[in-house]
Design a protein around this motif. Structure first.
Motif, mmCIF file in Angstrom:
data_model
loop_
_atom_site.group_PDB
_atom_site.id
_atom_site.type_symbol
_atom_site.label_atom_id
_atom_site.label_comp_id
_atom_site.label_asym_id
_atom_site.label_seq_id
_atom_site.Cartn_x
_atom_site.Cartn_y
_atom_site.Cartn_z
ATOM 1 N N SER F 178 38.634 36.170 17.913
ATOM 2 C CA SER F 178 39.702 35.052 18.254
ATOM 3 C C SER F 178 39.131 33.719 18.367
ATOM 4 O O SER F 178 37.847 33.608 18.233
ATOM 5 N N GLN F 179 39.703 32.923 18.083
ATOM 6 C CA GLN F 179 39.256 31.263 17.935
ATOM 7 C C GLN F 179 38.993 30.879 19.518
ATOM 8 O O GLN F 179 38.304 30.009 19.593
ATOM 9 N N ASN F 180 39.312 31.842 20.472
ATOM 10 C CA ASN F 180 38.868 31.586 21.995
ATOM 11 C C ASN F 180 39.040 32.829 22.521
ATOM 12 O O ASN F 180 39.783 33.116 23.470
ATOM 13 N N ALA F 181 38.121 33.785 22.442
ATOM 14 C CA ALA F 181 38.089 35.001 22.690
ATOM 15 C C ALA F 181 37.873 35.096 24.446
ATOM 16 O O ALA F 181 38.389 36.032 25.037
ATOM 17 N N GLY F 182 37.213 33.958 25.195
ATOM 18 C CA GLY F 182 37.140 34.033 26.471
ATOM 19 C C GLY F 182 35.996 34.905 26.834
ATOM 20 O O GLY F 182 35.698 35.823 26.177
ATOM 21 N N ALA F 183 35.090 34.746 28.008
ATOM 22 C CA ALA F 183 34.334 35.611 28.623
ATOM 23 C C ALA F 183 34.537 35.728 30.127
ATOM 24 O O ALA F 183 34.662 34.427 30.759
ATOM 25 N N ILE F 184 34.388 36.942 30.647
ATOM 26 C CA ILE F 184 34.422 36.895 32.145
ATOM 27 C C ILE F 184 33.102 37.788 32.657
ATOM 28 O O ILE F 184 33.191 39.043 32.550
ATOM 29 N N THR F 185 32.268 36.986 33.076
ATOM 30 C CA THR F 185 31.112 37.471 33.577
ATOM 31 C C THR F 185 31.402 38.168 34.942
ATOM 32 O O THR F 185 32.077 37.748 35.685
ATOM 33 N N ILE F 186 31.230 39.622 35.157
ATOM 34 C CA ILE F 186 31.897 40.156 36.086
ATOM 35 C C ILE F 186 31.651 39.706 37.452
ATOM 36 O O ILE F 186 32.326 39.475 38.457
ATOM 37 N N ALA F 187 30.315 39.758 37.673
ATOM 38 C CA ALA F 187 29.464 39.285 38.833
ATOM 39 C C ALA F 187 30.014 37.979 39.355
ATOM 40 O O ALA F 187 30.472 37.779 40.538
ATOM 41 N N ASN F 188 30.165 37.205 38.395
ATOM 42 C CA ASN F 188 30.546 35.730 38.640
ATOM 43 C C ASN F 188 32.257 35.825 39.226
ATOM 44 O O ASN F 188 32.686 35.112 39.970
ATOM 45 N N ALA F 189 32.806 36.432 38.341
ATOM 46 C CA ALA F 189 34.341 36.423 38.461
ATOM 47 C C ALA F 189 34.742 37.211 39.819
ATOM 48 O O ALA F 189 35.560 36.636 40.523
ATOM 49 N N VAL F 190 33.994 38.155 40.162
ATOM 50 C CA VAL F 190 34.173 38.868 41.240
ATOM 51 C C VAL F 190 33.560 38.348 42.762
ATOM 52 O O VAL F 190 34.307 38.089 43.796
ATOM 53 N N PHE F 191 32.260 37.954 42.589
ATOM 54 C CA PHE F 191 31.708 37.366 43.728
ATOM 55 C C PHE F 191 31.559 35.921 43.665
ATOM 56 O O PHE F 191 31.311 35.321 44.670
ATOM 57 N N GLY F 192 32.009 35.198 42.558
ATOM 58 C CA GLY F 192 31.880 33.798 42.610
ATOM 59 C C GLY F 192 33.231 33.000 42.195
ATOM 60 O O GLY F 192 32.841 31.900 41.709
ATOM 61 N N SER F 193 34.155 33.630 42.433
ATOM 62 C CA SER F 193 35.303 32.774 42.054
ATOM 63 C C SER F 193 35.615 31.603 42.907
ATOM 64 O O SER F 193 35.124 31.520 43.993
ATOM 65 N N ASN F 194 36.328 30.869 42.475
ATOM 66 C CA ASN F 194 36.836 29.612 43.086
ATOM 67 C C ASN F 194 38.289 29.310 43.560
ATOM 68 O O ASN F 194 38.839 29.033 42.428
ATOM 69 N N PRO F 195 38.662 29.599 44.853
ATOM 70 C CA PRO F 195 37.808 30.027 45.848
ATOM 71 C C PRO F 195 37.661 31.434 45.846
ATOM 72 O O PRO F 195 37.989 32.007 44.960
ATOM 73 N N PRO F 196 36.633 31.779 46.897
ATOM 74 C CA PRO F 196 36.252 33.081 47.050
ATOM 75 C C PRO F 196 37.465 34.134 47.214
ATOM 76 O O PRO F 196 38.258 33.725 47.990
#
Lengths: 220, 220, 220, 220, 220, 220
Positions: F178-196
Motif C-alpha cells: 500500500s502507499q500507506n500501509a500504516g503500522a500499529i505497535t501493539i505495546a504502544n497502541a494498547v498501553f501507550g494510547s493517547n489518552p490511555p
C-alpha cells in the motif's frame, strides 16, 4: 457503386477501447468529470473532480461523432478516436472506455500497450491481421486474421498490433477496461520520447548501429 | 435497394457489453476459461477454471459471428447477442465483455439492469431513444435520442432501456465493465420468475389489480 | 400486555445495510466525510471530501437513533432507516453501511435492487417472507420464511423483497457492502421516475394496457 | 419479572460483523461455498470452491440461530457468534459477514483487530463503552458510551474493544466488510500463540518482568 | 582490498519487484500456492491453487538466496532474480513481489514494462541512470541518476530502464505491486517473439529498412 | 577492521515496506501528491490531492537517504525509516511503499501489524529471528531465522516481529502493498494510547494485576 461502398464504410467505422478491470468502483450513481476544473485550480485527484449532480444533464452521458472516419493520412496509415474520460466526462468512475480505429489499405495500428486496460476489438469493415505477445520469457505471439464481425481480446499491458491486410479501408471498435486505459506506441515511446533517450542506451538495448538509432530518433 | 440496405444493416449490427469496473484483476497474462470443466467436475470458482496456458491457442482469444443479425421476431422486437465469458472463454479474468443489440422497427430493449457492470453503447445503424433512471429517492430519468455514431453510458446497476424510434432496423454495440455483467429484464424478473412471486406481493408493490398481476405472470 | 409488547418491538427494531464488496480500499486510518463541503464548493469526488483528521472526534464515528421505529404508515407498510455515508460521515472510505427496516403487519419492502452492494439481513422481530430473483435468462426465485434470529443474503444487484407475513410488526437489520449501496425500488423507478418514462415504452415492456400504465404513473 | 426481561434480552442479542471493503467482486450471481470440498481434496483457492449453481437452493442463502445468546461464562465475559463464510457458505464472493456479540455484566470483547475488515456495530441491548486506537505514531484513542440503537464504526485493521459498563447483559450486532474478516485478540495472539513467542522477546517488547510474561503465557 | 570490496558488493545486491496495486485481496490469512498442482491436474485458476493450511509451515513463507549475485555475462550486462509467486509460493494472494537486479559495469536493464505492477527501486551499490516514458501522446521522459540509498518509482505499465553508468558492479532491489507483475522486455517481445512478427509489420512500425528488421529478428 | 565493517553495514541498511494489495488502481500515468495542500486547505481525500502533471519533474519520483542508518538508541533497539506516500509523494495512487529497518545487536522491531498491507522483508545484514501469528482461534506462530539474502513474508494485518539475534547490527528492507500501509505497535497502541485506555479494561483483557497495567501505561 464503389464510392457508395466507401461512404458506407466510413459511417460504420468505430473503435471501442474498454479499460482495465481494476478501476476503483463508483461510490454513487455517477460522478461526471468537471471539465477544466483541475486546469484552473491546479489541483488534481486520482481520476477527476466531479460536477454537482444536481446540475448534471443527459448531455453529460452522451458523446457524438464516432461515425466520422479518422484521418489515416499518416506514416502508419491508421487513426484512433478515443472516447475516454478525457473526451467523455460522463465515464468518470465507471471503469470503461471506447475507441474507433480506422485503417487505410495496408495501414496498421503499430505495436503498443495499454498500461491500464484490457482491449476487446470487433471488426466492422475490412480484414485485419492482429496479434499480441506474452510477457517474458516466452514472448509467445498469438495472431489471427479477422473479418467483419470477428472479435479478439488483447490482455491488459501486453504488446499488440492490428494491420489492415485488405485492399479497402478497415474499421474496428474497441473497448478498454478503464476510464483512461492509456496507450503506449512502442516505437514512439522508445525512439520518440521527449527528451530523447540517450542513443547509447537504445543502441545496446536493440543491438542496433548507433546511426540507425539516431536516424530513428529523428523519425519519431 | 431496400433489400441491399437491410443486408448492410445486418453486417454492421454489433453490440458491446463491457462489465463492472471491479472484476478482480488478472494475476497472469491470461487465464482462458476451461469450457465444460465445471459441468463435469461439479466444482466451481469465482469466475472460471482455466486451461493449461501451454495449450492455449490464438483461437481462444477469438470469437466470430457478431456480423450476424439477431432474431428480433419476439414480443419486444429486439435481440441481444452476448460476447461474455460464457460464450468467449478468453475473456476470463480480463474484466470486460460485449454485446450486439438488434432492434426491429419500433422494437425495444426493455427496462433492465446489469448487476455487475456499467454499459457504454454506440449506435451503428438507426435511431434509438435511450434512458436510465437514478436510484431512490430522486429516480431522475435521463434520456437522449441517438443516431449513428452517438455514444451513451448507463452506470452500473441502474435501470435503463433503448427503443428504436425509427422506421428501419437499428443496431448498437455495447460494452460492459465485467466478464459477466449479467442482465435483469425487469418485467421478466418481476412477473416471469420461476417459480412466480406470490401475486399478492406484486399487487401491493405495483398497486395493481390482482387480476392484472396474474395476467402479467401468464405473459412472462 | 399488548402495549408492553409493542414497546419491546420498538426497542429492538434495527436494520443493517452493508454495501458492495468493491468500494475502493482506504488509504489512511480514516477519512471522515466533510459534511456540506461539496454543496458549498459545488465540487465533488468519487465518495466524499474529508475533514482534517486532527479535528476528527469520537462523535464522527458515532450515529444514534436506530432504536427509533420508522414510520410505516404508507402504501407499502414499511420504512427503511439508512445508516450510510450520507447520514453517517464516519463511514467514508470504509466500504460498509447499515439499515433498519420496519414492517407494519402485512407490510412489505417491495421488489428493489442495490446497485452497489450485497445485503445481509437478520430478523429481530416478527416473521418475514423474503426472496430474490437471479439474472436472465433463468430468473430463478429463491424464497424463505424467516423468524427471529434468521439471516438471509441478497447478492449484489439482484431484485429482492421482504414481506411481513405475521400479524405483528416486524423488524430487520441489514448490512450492505458499500458506504453508499443505493436502492432502486422497481415500481417507483419504472412507473414513478421524474420525468415519467414514455407510457408507450412501458406498455410494450410490461405488455400492459396503456391505460394501466398511465394509471400506474399517476400512483407512483 | 427480571427473569422475563433476561429472556427478552437473549432473544434480541445479535452481532453483525461485515468484513473488508476490498474482497474481490463476484463474477456471477452467486458462488455458494462447497462445504468440506477442500478438506476432502486438500486443494484450496482464495476464498472457497463453489457448488453447482443448478443444485443451489434457498437454504444456501439462509442461516439461523442468531437469536440464541452466546455463552459468556468465560474469563472476559463475552461471546462472539460469527456468521461468515465458514459458517454461512452463501456469503462466498459477496464481501460481507456478521456477528452477534453477547456481554455478561462487566464483560468485555477485549482489544482485537480484524485484519481484513471494517466493523460497524449497533447496540441492541445494554450499555457499551467502546473505542479504537489509531496507528503509529499518534495512537489516538477514540471512545464513546453507546446505548440501545447507537452505532459505531471501527476502521479496518485498527485495535478496538467493547466493554459492557451496565449491570445487565448487553448485545450488539456487527458487520464486517469481508466474507472472512478474521479476528486477532491481542492478548491471545501475543501471549497465547501456539507455540509461544519466546518470552525474552515479549519481555523487551512490553517492558515487562520476564516472570510476568511467563505467567501471562500460562494464562492464555 | 578492492577484491574484498567487490565481494561485499555482490553479497548485498538485491532487487525488489512489488507488483500491481490491484491484485484481488486475500480472503483468509494466507493461501500458499500448491506447487506443481496445476501442472499435474492441467487445471488452473486466477493466481494459484493453494495447499492445505494445516500443512503449511514457516518454510512456505521463506525464500533464500537473494544474496547471490546474478550472472551478468550476457548482451545487456544485467540479470534479474525474481522473487514472485512462481519462485516463492507463500506470496499467493498477497499482492506483492520482489526482484534483485545485478548490473555489470555499463550493463543495463533494457527498456521494459511490467503489465501488472508498479515498481519501486532502491540502489544498494553503484550508480544507475534510470528513466521512464509516459503514455501517448506526450511520451515525456523522466530520468535521474541514482546512487546508493536512492529510491525511484516506475508507475504501472510504463516503459522504463536502468543503466549502470559507473565503473563497478551495481545492485538494486525492486518491489512490484503484484504477486506476478510480469515483465516485457521491449526489444525481445517486438523483435524476438516466438514465432516472429511479420517483418513487414515491424518495418512500417519502426520505419526501418526491412533488412535491419530481419537482422534484429535474428539477434533476439 | 571492525570499524570498517560497521560502516559497510550502515551503507547497506535499507527496509522496504510494500503496502496492501487493494489500494485503488491509478486512473492516469501518475498522480503525485501535492505536499501540504490539505494542511493549508483543511480538505482531504482518500489518499492525496495531486499536483499539476505538467509541473511534475523527475524529482517527484525520487527519494534519497535510505543509505543512512536509523538511530537505534531506544528501548527496543530498532528504527524504521518509512518511504511511503507521506515522505515520498510520487507513490500516490501506486499501491506500494518501502521501509528500511535497522537493528542494534539484540534489538527488535516489536510485535506490530500493518492494517493496510502485506510486508515482504529481505535481510541485508545480520541475523534476524522473525515470526507472525495467525488470527483466532488457532493463533499459530510461524518463525524462521533469517540470514543475509533471506526473504520472509508477513500477510496483511497479522501480528509479526523481527529480532536481531546476532551480535552485530542488522539491516532489512521491507515492502508493503500500500502507499500507506500504516503500522500499529501493539505495546504502544494498547498501553501507550493517547489518552490511555482505562486500566480496568486492560487488567481484565490481559489478566494482569492493575498495578502492572498502570506501570506499563507509564512506560509507553
Amino acid at each position: 457503386m464503389t464510392k457508395a461502398y466507401l461512404v458506407t464504410v466510413a459511417l460504420f467505422a468505430l473503435a471501442f477501447s474498454l479499460a482495465s478491470a481494476s478501476d476503483p468502483a463508483p461510490l454513487q450513481d455517477f460522478c461526471v468529470a468537471l471539465k477544466d476544473y483541475s486546469d484552473k485550480s491546479a489541483v488534481f485527484v486520482n481520476g477527476k473532480f466531479c460536477k454537482d449532480p444536481k446540475l448534471v444533464t443527459a448531455g453529460d452521458f452522451y458523446f457524438d461523432g464516432l461515425n466520422i472516419p479518422g484521418n489515416t493520412y499518416n506514416k502508419v496509415g491508421s487513426n484512433v478516436t478515443n472516447v475516454n474520460v478525457e473526451t467523455f466526462p460522463g465515464l468518470n468512475t465507471l471503469g470503461i472506455s471506447l475507441a474507433r480505429i480506422d485503417f487505410a489499405p495496408y495501414g496498421q495500428n503499430p505495436p503498443h500497450t495499454h498500461p491500464r486496460g484490457t482491449e476487446i476489438l470487433v471488426v466492422l469493415e475490412g480484414t485485419l491481421f492482429v496479434g499480441f505477445v506474452t510477457s517474458n520469457t516466452d514472448n509467445r505471439l498469438f495472431t489471427k486474421t479477422l473479418n467483419k464481425g470477428d472479435v479478439f481480446v488483447f490482455p491488459v499491458g501486453l504488446i499488440h498490433f492490428q494491420v489492415n491486410v485488405g485492399k479497402t479501408n478497415a474499421i474496428a471498435i474497441s473497448g478498454l477496461s478503464s476510464q483512461n486505459a492509456g496507450a503506449i506506441t512502442i516505437a514512439n515511446a522508445v525512439f520518440g520520447s521527449n527528451p530523447p533517450i540517450n542513443p547509447d542506451i537504445l543502441t545496446k538495448a536493440f543491438q542496433l548501429d548507433k546511426k540507425v538509432v539516431e536516424y530513428l530518433q529523428k523519425e519519431f
